[in-house]
Design an enzyme around this catalytic site. Structure first.
Site, PDB file in Angstrom:
ATOM      1  N   ASN A  28       0.995  -0.979  -0.080  1.00 52.70           N
ATOM      2  CA  ASN A  28       0.063  -0.142  -0.081  1.00 52.70           C
ATOM      3  C   ASN A  28       0.865   1.059  -0.061  1.00 52.70           C
ATOM      4  O   ASN A  28       1.656   1.446   1.040  1.00 52.70           O
ATOM      5  CB  ASN A  28      -0.919  -0.047   1.188  1.00 52.70           C
ATOM      6  N   TRP A  29       1.053   1.861  -1.109  1.00 53.46           N
ATOM      7  CA  TRP A  29       1.802   2.980  -1.230  1.00 53.46           C
ATOM      8  C   TRP A  29       1.048   4.361  -0.754  1.00 53.46           C
ATOM      9  O   TRP A  29       1.763   5.499  -0.776  1.00 53.46           O
ATOM     10  CB  TRP A  29       2.081   3.337  -2.816  1.00 53.46           C
ATOM     11  N   LYS A  30      -0.133   4.153  -0.195  1.00 53.80           N
ATOM     12  CA  LYS A  30      -0.833   5.525   0.559  1.00 53.80           C
ATOM     13  C   LYS A  30      -0.673   6.521  -0.573  1.00 53.80           C
ATOM     14  O   LYS A  30      -0.710   6.535  -1.610  1.00 53.80           O
ATOM     15  CB  LYS A  30      -0.082   5.651   1.731  1.00 53.80           C
ATOM     16  N   HIS A 115      -9.704   0.908   4.832  1.00 54.12           N
ATOM     17  CA  HIS A 115      -8.228   1.052   5.486  1.00 54.12           C
ATOM     18  C   HIS A 115      -8.654   1.955   6.666  1.00 54.12           C
ATOM     19  O   HIS A 115      -9.408   2.944   6.679  1.00 54.12           O
ATOM     20  CB  HIS A 115      -7.369   1.525   4.603  1.00 54.12           C
ATOM     21  N   GLU A 117      -7.306   4.633   7.716  1.00 56.24           N
ATOM     22  CA  GLU A 117      -6.912   6.119   7.544  1.00 56.24           C
ATOM     23  C   GLU A 117      -7.992   6.377   6.855  1.00 56.24           C
ATOM     24  O   GLU A 117      -8.408   7.906   6.853  1.00 56.24           O
ATOM     25  CB  GLU A 117      -5.622   6.186   6.598  1.00 56.24           C
ATOM     26  N   GLU A 185      -5.067  -4.889  10.768  1.00 50.25           N
ATOM     27  CA  GLU A 185      -4.188  -4.086  10.896  1.00 50.25           C
ATOM     28  C   GLU A 185      -4.503  -3.149  12.204  1.00 50.25           C
ATOM     29  O   GLU A 185      -5.435  -2.245  12.109  1.00 50.25           O
ATOM     30  CB  GLU A 185      -4.231  -3.002   9.638  1.00 50.25           C
ATOM     31  N   GLY A 191       2.368   2.238  10.891  1.00 51.11           N
ATOM     32  CA  GLY A 191       3.442   3.430  10.495  1.00 51.11           C
ATOM     33  C   GLY A 191       3.971   3.686  11.963  1.00 51.11           C
ATOM     34  O   GLY A 191       4.607   5.052  11.789  1.00 51.11           O
ATOM     35  N   SER A 231       3.155  -1.897  10.290  1.00 50.37           N
ATOM     36  CA  SER A 231       4.920  -1.744  10.666  1.00 50.37           C
ATOM     37  C   SER A 231       5.491  -2.956  10.230  1.00 50.37           C
ATOM     38  O   SER A 231       6.603  -3.476  10.893  1.00 50.37           O
ATOM     39  CB  SER A 231       4.997  -1.412  12.138  1.00 50.37           C
ATOM     40  N   GLY A 252       2.879  -1.284   4.303  1.00 51.81           N
ATOM     41  CA  GLY A 252       2.574   0.169   3.892  1.00 51.81           C
ATOM     42  C   GLY A 252       4.286   0.749   3.549  1.00 51.81           C
ATOM     43  O   GLY A 252       4.547   0.372   2.346  1.00 51.81           O
ATOM     44  N   GLY A 253       4.602   1.339   4.387  1.00 53.58           N
ATOM     45  CA  GLY A 253       6.294   2.107   4.139  1.00 53.58           C
ATOM     46  C   GLY A 253       7.111   1.414   3.406  1.00 53.58           C
ATOM     47  O   GLY A 253       7.762   1.565   2.714  1.00 53.58           O
TER      48      GLY A 253
HETATM   49  C1  PEP Z   1      -0.781   0.285   5.814  1.00 58.04           C
HETATM   50  O1  PEP Z   1      -1.073   1.347   5.666  1.00 58.04           O
HETATM   51  O2  PEP Z   1      -1.622  -0.314   5.424  1.00 58.04           O
HETATM   52  C2  PEP Z   1       0.403  -0.136   6.565  1.00 58.04           C
HETATM   53  C3  PEP Z   1       0.333  -1.425   7.093  1.00 58.04           C
HETATM   54  O3  PEP Z   1       1.286   0.682   6.927  1.00 58.04           O
HETATM   55  P1  PEP Z   1       2.756   0.468   7.513  1.00 58.04           P
HETATM   56  O4  PEP Z   1       3.385  -0.716   7.136  1.00 58.04           O
HETATM   57  O5  PEP Z   1       3.692   1.476   7.084  1.00 58.04           O
HETATM   58  O6  PEP Z   1       2.494   0.321   8.912  1.00 58.04           O
END
Ligand code: PEP
Length: 269
Positions: A28-30, A115, A117, A185, A191, A231, A252-253
């Site tokens: 997930n590049w957000k 998600h 967010e 999640e 994050g 994370s 994500g990141g």
């Molecule tokens: C996400 O946004 O779905 C996610 C898991 O982010 P991160 O891996 O950066 O915590």
């Protein structure tokens, strides 16, 4: 529960043995990326070789502006492209929105719904998430349905009841397993560098599995892939993949860089 940046409970099992479902890793590049960043996708495609392709599915979800470009860049790589959101309706007066059918039309095969967010930024409720999952089903996309408790809910001992409610109220009753993926999640893990213990992940995933069987029937419910997200890094992925009922990861990141993403996916070799 422990809020640990490390992963305290090391399991001895092989990652690929933790599930009988075909593993899936979703990136997930957000709201990150650019045309130039699609070079990372090209590099991912090069690293996603036949040996790995035979073992796992890989999906990358760039921002909406880059879905079509990414779908073109991914041709022949074995990587599928998804979006991070869709509207529930097919078309109409919904300025700024994009339907699941439009995503399918530009080459997407998956879409994330629910998600945290989006639940926070746009006040999306379980019923909205359900309608979007239904839209994904209607358009022939795979819905990656995200859920998870907040830090306050976890600390109040409500994590399991929150996850169960989200699942019950957002999974469409007749969703076929091949079109549904659950992304567990915990909001407090996204994050932040914090990761739940293996025991906590195992507990929640087992609960989700049991409820999916009740909601969709034993056979379909056991085939739905349940991903852990929050994370995930190359340093903790192997331990997470080894947990029972973890059918893959939502990243994500660490999905922004081909090297990290491929290292994580590569634990399935
Ligand atoms: C996400 O946004 O779905 C996610 C898991 O982010 P991160 O891996 O950066 O915590």
């Amino acid at each position: 529960m422990s809020f640990s940046g490390r992963f305290p409970l090391l399991l001895k099992k092989e990652p690929a043995m933790s599930s009988k479902n075909r593993p899936l890793v979703v990136g997930n590049w957000k709201m990150n990326g650019s045309r130039a960043a699609l070079g990372e996708l090209v590099a991912m495609g090069k690293g996603f070789d036949g040996a790995l392709r035979s073992k796992i599915d890989l999906v990358l979800c760039p921002p909406m502006t880059h879905v079509a470009l990414a779908a073109q860049a991914a041709v022949g790589t074995g990587i599928s492209i998804g979006a991070q959101n869709c509207h529930a309706k097919v078309s109409g007066a919904h300025t700024g929105d994009v339907s699941a059918e439009m995503l399918a039309d530009i080459g997407a095969t998956a879409v994330m719904v629910g998600h945290s967010e989006r639940r926070t930024d746009y006040k999306e409720k379980d019923a909205d998430v359900r309608a979007k999952a239904e839209a994904a089903q209607r358009a022939g996309l795979m819905a990656v349905l995200c859920l998870g408790e907040t830090k306050a809910e976890r600390e109040a001992g409500k994590a399991l009841s929150v996850v169960r409610r989200q699942l019950k109220d957002s999974v469409p009753a007749n969703m076929p397993a091949h079109q549904l993926v659950i992304g567990y999640e915990p909001v407090w893990a996204i994050g932040t560098g914090l990761v739940p213990t293996a025991k906590d992940v195992e507990e929640v995933h087992a609960l989700i599995r049991g409820d999916l069987k009740r909601l969709l029937g034993k056979e379909e419910g056991s085939k739905v892939r349940i991903l852990y997200g929050g994370s995930v890094k190359p340093s903790n992925a192997a331990e997470l993949l080894a947990v029972d009922n973890v059918d893959g990861l939502l990243v994500g990141g660490a999905s922004l860089k081909a090297e990290d993403f491929l290292t994580i996916a590569g634990f399935y070799r």
